[in-house]
Scaffold this motif. Structure first.
Motif, PDB file in Angstrom:
ATOM      1  N   HIS A 242     -48.967 -37.081 -60.781  1.00 45.02           N
ATOM      2  CA  HIS A 242     -47.902 -38.028 -61.105  1.00 45.02           C
ATOM      3  C   HIS A 242     -46.566 -37.432 -60.662  1.00 45.02           C
ATOM      4  CE1 HIS A 242     -49.830 -40.941 -64.056  1.00 45.02           C
ATOM      5  NE2 HIS A 242     -50.793 -40.051 -63.862  1.00 45.02           N
ATOM      6  N   HIS A 248     -37.145 -40.950 -66.111  1.00 43.95           N
ATOM      7  CA  HIS A 248     -38.432 -41.189 -66.763  1.00 43.95           C
ATOM      8  C   HIS A 248     -38.837 -39.994 -67.627  1.00 43.95           C
ATOM      9  CE1 HIS A 248     -38.709 -44.773 -64.415  1.00 43.95           C
ATOM     10  NE2 HIS A 248     -39.983 -44.981 -64.710  1.00 43.95           N
ATOM     11  N   THR A 276     -50.074 -40.387 -71.576  1.00 40.97           N
ATOM     12  CA  THR A 276     -50.161 -41.684 -72.249  1.00 40.97           C
ATOM     13  C   THR A 276     -50.729 -42.737 -71.308  1.00 40.97           C
ATOM     14  OG1 THR A 276     -48.285 -41.129 -73.675  1.00 40.97           O
ATOM     15  CG2 THR A 276     -48.828 -43.463 -73.440  1.00 40.97           C
ATOM     16  N   TRP A 277     -50.273 -42.699 -70.056  1.00 40.15           N
ATOM     17  CA  TRP A 277     -50.800 -43.638 -69.057  1.00 40.15           C
ATOM     18  C   TRP A 277     -52.278 -43.363 -68.780  1.00 40.15           C
ATOM     19  CZ3 TRP A 277     -49.511 -48.087 -66.955  1.00 40.15           C
ATOM     20  CH2 TRP A 277     -50.170 -48.497 -65.778  1.00 40.15           C
ATOM     21  N   ARG A 281     -55.987 -45.592 -69.509  1.00 35.26           N
ATOM     22  CA  ARG A 281     -56.980 -45.889 -68.465  1.00 35.26           C
ATOM     23  C   ARG A 281     -58.353 -45.317 -68.784  1.00 35.26           C
ATOM     24  NH1 ARG A 281     -55.233 -45.940 -62.809  1.00 35.26           N
ATOM     25  NH2 ARG A 281     -56.714 -44.253 -62.523  1.00 35.26           N
ATOM     26  N   GLU A 316     -44.139 -47.773 -66.148  1.00 39.64           N
ATOM     27  CA  GLU A 316     -45.474 -47.589 -65.576  1.00 39.64           C
ATOM     28  C   GLU A 316     -45.344 -47.138 -64.135  1.00 39.64           C
ATOM     29  OE1 GLU A 316     -46.993 -51.834 -63.930  1.00 39.64           O
ATOM     30  OE2 GLU A 316     -46.976 -51.650 -66.127  1.00 39.64           O
ATOM     31  N   GLU A 319     -49.277 -47.080 -58.283  1.00 48.21           N
ATOM     32  CA  GLU A 319     -50.440 -46.349 -57.789  1.00 48.21           C
ATOM     33  C   GLU A 319     -50.404 -46.315 -56.260  1.00 48.21           C
ATOM     34  OE1 GLU A 319     -52.898 -44.715 -59.329  1.00 48.21           O
ATOM     35  OE2 GLU A 319     -52.114 -45.125 -61.342  1.00 48.21           O
ATOM     36  N   TRP A 330     -41.503 -43.516 -60.385  1.00 47.52           N
ATOM     37  CA  TRP A 330     -42.754 -42.980 -60.910  1.00 47.52           C
ATOM     38  C   TRP A 330     -43.883 -43.438 -60.000  1.00 47.52           C
ATOM     39  CZ3 TRP A 330     -44.891 -44.358 -66.515  1.00 47.52           C
ATOM     40  CH2 TRP A 330     -46.052 -43.608 -66.774  1.00 47.52           C
TER      41      TRP A 330
END
Length: 359
Positions: A242, A248, A276-277, A281, A316, A319, A330
């Motif tokens: 990440h 952030h 947390t993300w 998932r 968020e 991707e 992010w």
């Protein structure tokens, strides 16, 4: 009334034994924080013990290294414990509180002049270390960025986690930094269970996973990313990466304090946001967040600005599929335990590093 059944706390022979042991805090059913006062005591103690045991260094000798803060203090305490002299070439980011502690512990401190260019700061520190080594041939360069001896101490932490979280499938989430903590811990855990996953966190501007072409004016890169390549980062250990910008990371650090009353550093907040993300998932795995240090050295730049902080619940990542693609604020990628490749378009990568072809 005296409770004769209460377990007495251990009496430690040196403060490093007390400091190195973290508190484990379950933040959510599948997120656990490993909260340290200073994480790198594991790295410094493990390295110094090994070097003494193997005769590479001897009591009374001087060790030297470059540091942006918490490694310097950890090495100073390890030297205090084992009768070594210590010389630190300190980053411009080392504050007066940290410097005072080092000097009281007998450390000789060379501090770099103020600079907004932390890449220049890192290169100047390395140049100064090399200069010292030509002047003092008895010095031993600890090379925290490159010597794999700094991975060794984290085997003890792995055993602590395995006892505390038996039979729970684990995902380690932490800032990459020098690579020693995330790499050393995960390698030791995978000796017990090869399925342990590793999620690394990077700032934009770090060369470690190829985002050096981006700039984040507010980023505190020291301790999270790097402007130079580190041999202690083994890219093929990481399952996910990440990239987070300062805003952030700040939001997550303030959020960690607000939601869980945990006063921790910027890298801890960034790792918590990524965890947390990931936990959302993959809810069946326990996500272990590395909390490298407390929040004291971030008071002015992070906590005093808490009213400016974004709401972490509204954030968020984007991707991506290639390290060519990340863009602030992010981004996240399935790194899939691949070796590092230069940041070039996928079609130009060596065949064995491409996912779109069969080797």
């Amino acid at each position: 009334m005296l409770d004769h059944h209460a377990v007495a706390p251990p009496i430690h022979e040196h403060v490093t034994d007390a400091i190195k042991t973290p508190a484990l805090i379950r933040l959510t059913p599948n997120t656990v924080l490993i909260r340290f006062e200073t994480l790198k005591v594991y790295a410094a103690l493990g390295a110094v013990r090994h070097l003494l045991d193997t005769g590479v260094i001897r009591p009374g000798q001087t060790v030297v290294d470059s540091s942006s803060g918490i490694y310097a203090l950890a090495l100073a305490m390890a030297c205090h414990r084992y009768g070594l002299h210590c010389h630190i070439v300190a980053s411009t980011t080392v504050n007066d509180t940290m410097r005072a502690q080092l000097e009281i512990l007998g450390v000789t401190v060379d501090q770099m002049p103020p600079s907004d260019d932390l890449g220049l700061d890192q290169n100047l520190r390395v140049a100064r270390v090399r200069e010292l080594l030509t002047q003092r041939t008895d010095m031993h360069w600890m090379r925290q960025y490159h010597d794999p001896v700094h991975h060794l101490g984290y085997a003890e932490l792995a055993q602590l986690l395995l006892r505390a979280l038996p039979d729970e499938p684990l995902t380690v989430v932490g800032s990459v930094g020098t690579g020693a903590s995330t790499g050393g811990l995960t390698r030791s855990l995978r000796e017990h269970d090869p399925r342990v996953r590793l999620v690394g966190v990077q700032p934009f501007g770090s060369v470690t996973f190829g985002s050096e072409r981006f700039t984040d004016p507010d980023a505190i890169i020291a301790g999270i990313g790097s402007a130079i390549h580190f041999d202690n980062v083994h890219h093929d250990l990481y399952d996910r990466i990440h990239w987070l910008d300062f805003q952030h990371a700040m939001a997550a650090t303030v959020g960690l304090m607000r939601d869980h009353a945990v006063f921790a550093g910027l890298s801890t907040g960034a790792a918590h946001l990524a965890a947390t993300w990931e936990a959302g998932r993959d809810p069946l795995r326990t996500h272990v967040v590395i909390g490298a240090d407390t929040g004291h050295r971030y008071t002015e730049r992070v906590f005093n600005r808490h009213r400016e902080a974004l709401d972490p619940a509204l954030l968020e990542p984007v991707e991506i599929t290639s390290p060519v693609e990340p863009a602030p604020p992010w981004a996240a990628i399935d790194w899939a335990r691949r070796p590092y490749w230069p940041v070039v378009p996928a079609r130009q990568r060596p065949r064995e590093l491409r996912k779109d072809v069969v080797p």
